[in-house]
Design a protein around this motif. Structure first.
Motif, PDB file in Angstrom:
ATOM      1  N   LYS A 173     -15.943  62.562  54.012  1.00 34.21           N
ATOM      2  CA  LYS A 173     -17.197  60.808  53.768  1.00 34.21           C
ATOM      3  C   LYS A 173     -18.903  61.303  54.482  1.00 34.21           C
ATOM      4  O   LYS A 173     -18.780  62.588  54.446  1.00 34.21           O
ATOM      5  CB  LYS A 173     -16.719  60.477  55.004  1.00 34.21           C
ATOM      6  CG  LYS A 173     -14.692  59.600  54.607  1.00 34.21           C
ATOM      7  CD  LYS A 173     -14.598  59.122  55.214  1.00 34.21           C
ATOM      8  CE  LYS A 173     -12.732  58.652  54.735  1.00 34.21           C
ATOM      9  NZ  LYS A 173     -12.431  57.744  55.867  1.00 34.21           N
ATOM     10  N   HIS A 187      -8.673  46.948  52.003  1.00 31.55           N
ATOM     11  CA  HIS A 187      -9.112  46.820  53.633  1.00 31.55           C
ATOM     12  C   HIS A 187      -9.761  45.892  53.088  1.00 31.55           C
ATOM     13  O   HIS A 187     -10.337  44.901  54.294  1.00 31.55           O
ATOM     14  CB  HIS A 187      -9.453  47.786  53.978  1.00 31.55           C
ATOM     15  CG  HIS A 187      -8.646  49.163  54.490  1.00 31.55           C
ATOM     16  ND1 HIS A 187      -6.952  48.828  55.028  1.00 31.55           N
ATOM     17  CD2 HIS A 187      -8.388  50.044  53.744  1.00 31.55           C
ATOM     18  CE1 HIS A 187      -6.775  50.059  55.301  1.00 31.55           C
ATOM     19  NE2 HIS A 187      -7.741  50.868  54.786  1.00 31.55           N
ATOM     20  N   TRP A 225     -12.954  44.954  60.062  1.00 28.48           N
ATOM     21  CA  TRP A 225     -13.857  45.897  60.123  1.00 28.48           C
ATOM     22  C   TRP A 225     -14.499  46.773  58.421  1.00 28.48           C
ATOM     23  O   TRP A 225     -15.105  47.539  58.314  1.00 28.48           O
ATOM     24  CB  TRP A 225     -13.480  46.776  60.738  1.00 28.48           C
ATOM     25  CG  TRP A 225     -11.839  47.429  60.294  1.00 28.48           C
ATOM     26  CD1 TRP A 225     -10.876  46.831  61.005  1.00 28.48           C
ATOM     27  CD2 TRP A 225     -10.864  48.062  59.270  1.00 28.48           C
ATOM     28  NE1 TRP A 225      -9.920  47.273  60.603  1.00 28.48           N
ATOM     29  CE2 TRP A 225     -10.135  48.186  59.743  1.00 28.48           C
ATOM     30  CE3 TRP A 225     -12.190  48.752  58.747  1.00 28.48           C
ATOM     31  CZ2 TRP A 225      -9.284  48.331  58.453  1.00 28.48           C
ATOM     32  CZ3 TRP A 225     -11.074  49.251  57.154  1.00 28.48           C
ATOM     33  CH2 TRP A 225      -9.606  49.044  57.556  1.00 28.48           C
ATOM     34  N   ARG A 238      -2.355  64.737  54.135  1.00 29.37           N
ATOM     35  CA  ARG A 238      -2.559  63.563  54.905  1.00 29.37           C
ATOM     36  C   ARG A 238      -1.714  64.174  56.685  1.00 29.37           C
ATOM     37  O   ARG A 238      -2.329  63.988  56.922  1.00 29.37           O
ATOM     38  CB  ARG A 238      -1.367  62.718  54.907  1.00 29.37           C
ATOM     39  CG  ARG A 238      -1.282  61.573  53.337  1.00 29.37           C
ATOM     40  CD  ARG A 238      -2.156  60.222  53.779  1.00 29.37           C
ATOM     41  NE  ARG A 238      -2.178  59.683  54.376  1.00 29.37           N
ATOM     42  CZ  ARG A 238      -2.878  59.146  54.883  1.00 29.37           C
ATOM     43  NH1 ARG A 238      -4.410  58.330  53.806  1.00 29.37           N
ATOM     44  NH2 ARG A 238      -3.143  57.531  55.442  1.00 29.37           N
ATOM     45  N   THR A 294      -5.070  58.381  61.474  1.00 32.16           N
ATOM     46  CA  THR A 294      -6.665  57.681  61.490  1.00 32.16           C
ATOM     47  C   THR A 294      -7.811  57.859  61.874  1.00 32.16           C
ATOM     48  O   THR A 294      -8.966  58.250  62.057  1.00 32.16           O
ATOM     49  CB  THR A 294      -6.451  56.105  61.281  1.00 32.16           C
ATOM     50  OG1 THR A 294      -5.669  55.805  60.248  1.00 32.16           O
ATOM     51  CG2 THR A 294      -7.710  55.519  60.457  1.00 32.16           C
ATOM     52  N   ARG A 331      -8.757  65.736  61.500  1.00 33.67           N
ATOM     53  CA  ARG A 331      -9.663  64.913  62.355  1.00 33.67           C
ATOM     54  C   ARG A 331      -9.388  64.910  64.466  1.00 33.67           C
ATOM     55  O   ARG A 331     -10.186  64.194  64.375  1.00 33.67           O
ATOM     56  CB  ARG A 331      -8.963  62.937  62.282  1.00 33.67           C
ATOM     57  CG  ARG A 331      -9.445  62.471  60.826  1.00 33.67           C
ATOM     58  CD  ARG A 331      -8.009  61.748  59.908  1.00 33.67           C
ATOM     59  NE  ARG A 331      -9.276  60.991  58.633  1.00 33.67           N
ATOM     60  CZ  ARG A 331      -8.338  60.013  58.159  1.00 33.67           C
ATOM     61  NH1 ARG A 331      -7.107  59.667  59.137  1.00 33.67           N
ATOM     62  NH2 ARG A 331      -8.767  60.012  56.933  1.00 33.67           N
ATOM     63  N   GLN A 361     -13.035  55.640  65.103  1.00 32.80           N
ATOM     64  CA  GLN A 361     -11.700  55.659  63.650  1.00 32.80           C
ATOM     65  C   GLN A 361     -12.383  55.613  62.689  1.00 32.80           C
ATOM     66  O   GLN A 361     -11.247  55.257  61.626  1.00 32.80           O
ATOM     67  CB  GLN A 361     -11.167  54.623  64.550  1.00 32.80           C
ATOM     68  CG  GLN A 361     -11.953  53.100  64.662  1.00 32.80           C
ATOM     69  CD  GLN A 361     -10.635  52.008  65.120  1.00 32.80           C
ATOM     70  OE1 GLN A 361      -9.466  51.565  65.511  1.00 32.80           O
ATOM     71  NE2 GLN A 361     -11.705  50.674  65.292  1.00 32.80           N
ATOM     72  N   GLN A 362     -13.925  55.220  62.299  1.00 34.30           N
ATOM     73  CA  GLN A 362     -14.258  54.744  61.058  1.00 34.30           C
ATOM     74  C   GLN A 362     -14.824  56.177  60.509  1.00 34.30           C
ATOM     75  O   GLN A 362     -14.948  57.520  59.844  1.00 34.30           O
ATOM     76  CB  GLN A 362     -15.511  54.250  61.166  1.00 34.30           C
ATOM     77  CG  GLN A 362     -16.153  53.911  59.897  1.00 34.30           C
ATOM     78  CD  GLN A 362     -17.139  52.676  60.298  1.00 34.30           C
ATOM     79  OE1 GLN A 362     -18.633  52.311  60.332  1.00 34.30           O
ATOM     80  NE2 GLN A 362     -16.722  51.256  59.994  1.00 34.30           N
ATOM     81  N   ASN A 417     -14.007  59.459  59.998  1.00 33.56           N
ATOM     82  CA  ASN A 417     -13.088  60.238  60.398  1.00 33.56           C
ATOM     83  C   ASN A 417     -13.533  61.402  59.290  1.00 33.56           C
ATOM     84  O   ASN A 417     -11.825  62.470  59.240  1.00 33.56           O
ATOM     85  CB  ASN A 417     -12.064  59.618  60.907  1.00 33.56           C
ATOM     86  CG  ASN A 417     -11.501  58.943  59.429  1.00 33.56           C
ATOM     87  OD1 ASN A 417     -12.975  59.106  58.171  1.00 33.56           O
ATOM     88  ND2 ASN A 417     -10.696  58.092  59.339  1.00 33.56           N
TER      89      ASN A 417
HETATM   90  O1  CDP Z   1      -7.778  56.838  56.037  1.00 32.59           O
HETATM   91  P1  CDP Z   1      -6.562  56.075  56.490  1.00 32.59           P
HETATM   92  O2  CDP Z   1      -5.628  56.311  55.775  1.00 32.59           O
HETATM   93  O3  CDP Z   1      -6.427  57.060  57.796  1.00 32.59           O
HETATM   94  O4  CDP Z   1      -7.540  54.620  57.505  1.00 32.59           O
HETATM   95  P2  CDP Z   1      -6.461  53.344  57.130  1.00 32.59           P
HETATM   96  O5  CDP Z   1      -5.955  52.592  57.808  1.00 32.59           O
HETATM   97  O6  CDP Z   1      -6.204  53.720  55.708  1.00 32.59           O
HETATM   98  O7  CDP Z   1      -8.410  53.194  57.106  1.00 32.59           O
HETATM   99  C1  CDP Z   1      -9.105  53.316  55.828  1.00 32.59           C
HETATM  100  C2  CDP Z   1     -10.946  54.128  56.327  1.00 32.59           C
HETATM  101  O8  CDP Z   1     -11.046  53.250  57.114  1.00 32.59           O
HETATM  102  C3  CDP Z   1     -10.789  54.650  57.733  1.00 32.59           C
HETATM  103  O9  CDP Z   1     -10.149  55.923  56.898  1.00 32.59           O
HETATM  104  C4  CDP Z   1     -12.040  54.966  58.500  1.00 32.59           C
HETATM  105  O10 CDP Z   1     -13.029  55.597  58.204  1.00 32.59           O
HETATM  106  C5  CDP Z   1     -12.135  53.086  58.403  1.00 32.59           C
HETATM  107  N1  CDP Z   1     -11.429  51.913  59.518  1.00 32.59           N
HETATM  108  C6  CDP Z   1     -12.610  51.873  60.367  1.00 32.59           C
HETATM  109  O11 CDP Z   1     -13.719  51.577  59.869  1.00 32.59           O
HETATM  110  N2  CDP Z   1     -12.010  50.651  60.745  1.00 32.59           N
HETATM  111  C7  CDP Z   1     -10.543  51.027  61.265  1.00 32.59           C
HETATM  112  N3  CDP Z   1     -10.543  50.260  62.733  1.00 32.59           N
HETATM  113  C8  CDP Z   1      -9.590  51.146  60.783  1.00 32.59           C
HETATM  114  C9  CDP Z   1     -10.336  52.061  59.463  1.00 32.59           C
END
Ligand code: CDP
Ligand code: MG
Length: 152
Positions: A9, A52, A57, A85, A91, A102, A109-110, A112
């Motif tokens: 990223k 998402h 967010w 994974r 995450t 990570r 959390q964003q 990562n």
């Molecule tokens: O990437 P992963 O599958 O672990 O997480 P996800 O829950 O599918 O979320 C996708 C991506 O959104 C994450 O890897 C973060 O970069 C972002 N994210 C975020 O910005 N804020 C959150 N509360 C959760 C996720």
């Protein structure tokens, strides 16, 4: 054998961590079959993160992933989807276990650092979003016999 999509990223690219991330996947024995540096458009971000898009967010996620170059890659290996994974960790970098990417490099959390497809359907869909079939290299790596037994 499985293939999965990896995205380094924008935070990973800007922090000059691409090489270290590629090294970790190579050291594990995964085989890179495609790689390119791209800029994700808002349209592609919405397709990639379709699950998402309705979340509160999502707008900040979209500005993050479209905010700088991303290295998109496909890696191949035994159980590669879950292996990647597990290498990424949870995450949020604040929750991810030490030893994971990570957990070792992120406190967010964003931001990562690395994306990995979360299952076989996602891997298929995401690889097709980023790569044409002819961009996937089919050469068998010569090291394979030193990475696993012949019947694995
Ligand atoms: O990437 P992963 O599958 O672990 O997480 P996800 O829950 O599918 O979320 C996708 C991506 O959104 C994450 O890897 C973060 O970069 C972002 N994210 C975020 O910005 N804020 C959150 N509360 C959760 C996720
Ligand atoms: Mg996910």
């Amino acid at each position: 054998m499985q293939r999965t999509l990896i995205l380094l990223k924008p935070d990973c690219v800007q922090r000059r961590l691409m090489g270290r991330m590629i090294t970790r996947f190579e050291e594990k024995g995964l085989n890179f079959v495609a790689m390119k540096l791209i800029r994700i458009t808002p349209e592609l971000a919405k397709q990639h993160y379709a699950e998402h898009v309705s979340k509160g967010w999502y707008p900040t996620l979209e500005s993050f992933v479209t905010g700088g170059p991303v290295l998109a890659a496909v890696v191949e290996g035994l159980e590669a989807i879950q292996v990647v994974r597990d290498m990424l960790g949870a995450t949020s970098g604040l929750k991810a276990a030490p030893g994971t990417i990570r957990g070792d490099f992120s406190s967010s959390q964003q931001m990562n650092l690395v994306h990995g497809s979360d299952g076989p359907d996602a891997a298929k869909r995401e690889i097709a979003l980023y790569f044409k079939p002819e961009e996937l290299i089919e050469d068998a790596p010569t090291l394979t016999k030193w990475l696993r037994a012949a019947d694995e």
